[in-house]
Design a protein around this motif. Structure first.
Motif, short mmCIF file in Angstrom:
data_model
loop_
_atom_site.label_atom_id
_atom_site.label_comp_id
_atom_site.label_asym_id
_atom_site.label_seq_id
_atom_site.Cartn_x
_atom_site.Cartn_y
_atom_site.Cartn_z
N GLN A 1 0.83 -1.21 0.00
CA GLN A 1 0.00 0.00 0.00
C GLN A 1 0.86 1.25 0.00
OE1 GLN A 1 -2.55 -0.32 3.41
NE2 GLN A 1 -3.64 -2.10 2.60
N THR A 2 1.96 1.22 0.75
CA THR A 2 2.86 2.38 0.82
C THR A 2 3.50 2.65 -0.54
OG1 THR A 2 3.30 1.96 3.15
CG2 THR A 2 4.88 3.35 1.98
N ARG B 1 2.35 1.74 -3.48
CA ARG B 1 1.32 2.23 -4.40
C ARG B 1 1.02 3.70 -4.14
NH1 ARG B 1 -1.49 -3.09 -3.93
NH2 ARG B 1 -2.37 -2.20 -2.07
N TRP B 2 1.02 4.11 -2.85
CA TRP B 2 0.74 5.50 -2.51
C TRP B 2 1.82 6.42 -3.08
CZ3 TRP B 2 3.50 8.90 0.70
CH2 TRP B 2 2.87 10.13 0.93
N ASN C 1 0.98 7.00 -6.60
CA ASN C 1 -0.29 7.68 -6.88
C ASN C 1 -0.77 8.35 -5.60
OD1 ASN C 1 -2.85 8.51 -7.52
ND2 ASN C 1 -3.61 6.51 -8.13
N ARG C 2 -0.42 9.61 -5.44
CA ARG C 2 -0.74 10.34 -4.20
C ARG C 2 -2.24 10.61 -4.03
NH1 ARG C 2 4.08 12.18 -1.56
NH2 ARG C 2 5.58 10.65 -2.26
N LEU D 1 -4.31 8.15 -3.76
CA LEU D 1 -4.72 7.07 -2.87
C LEU D 1 -4.60 7.54 -1.41
CD1 LEU D 1 -2.87 4.08 -4.57
CD2 LEU D 1 -5.31 4.56 -4.63
N PRO D 2 -5.36 6.92 -0.51
CA PRO D 2 -5.20 7.29 0.90
C PRO D 2 -3.81 6.87 1.41
CG PRO D 2 -6.78 5.48 0.65
CD PRO D 2 -6.39 5.92 -0.72
N ARG D 3 -3.21 7.75 2.19
CA ARG D 3 -1.86 7.48 2.70
C ARG D 3 -1.93 6.43 3.81
NH1 ARG D 3 2.42 11.86 5.18
NH2 ARG D 3 4.08 10.34 5.51
N PRO D 4 -1.19 5.34 3.66
CA PRO D 4 -1.19 4.32 4.71
C PRO D 4 -0.44 4.82 5.95
CG PRO D 4 0.27 3.68 2.91
CD PRO D 4 -0.37 4.96 2.52
#
Length: 67
Positions: free
Chosen positions: A48-49, A51-52, A55-56, A58-61
């Motif tokens: 998830q981190t 991917r973030w 693509n900012r 997305l919700p930040r993990p």
């Protein structure tokens, strides 16, 4: 894994001979231990981190509440 064991492994076996390498491993070990204590999947969190970062939108993990 107790923190001391991680330090010994990093210094003797881990191969980090630079301060940048030691810092990177320290951060990763902290993430691993936090995930373990919170019963979270390390692979899922790191995925998830990454991917973030790509693509900012997305919700930040976060591992810590409120961060």
């Amino acid at each position: 894994m107790p923190i001391r064991t991680a330090v010994v492994n990093r210094e003797v076996w881990g191969g980090n001979r630079t301060s940048a390498g030691a810092k990177a491993q320290g951060v990763l070990m902290s993430v691993f231990e936090t995930c373990r204590r919170q019963a979270l999947s390390v692979v899922d969190h790191l995925s998830q981190t990454l991917r973030w970062f790509g693509n900012r939108l997305l919700p930040r993990p976060a591992l810590l509440p409120g961060r």
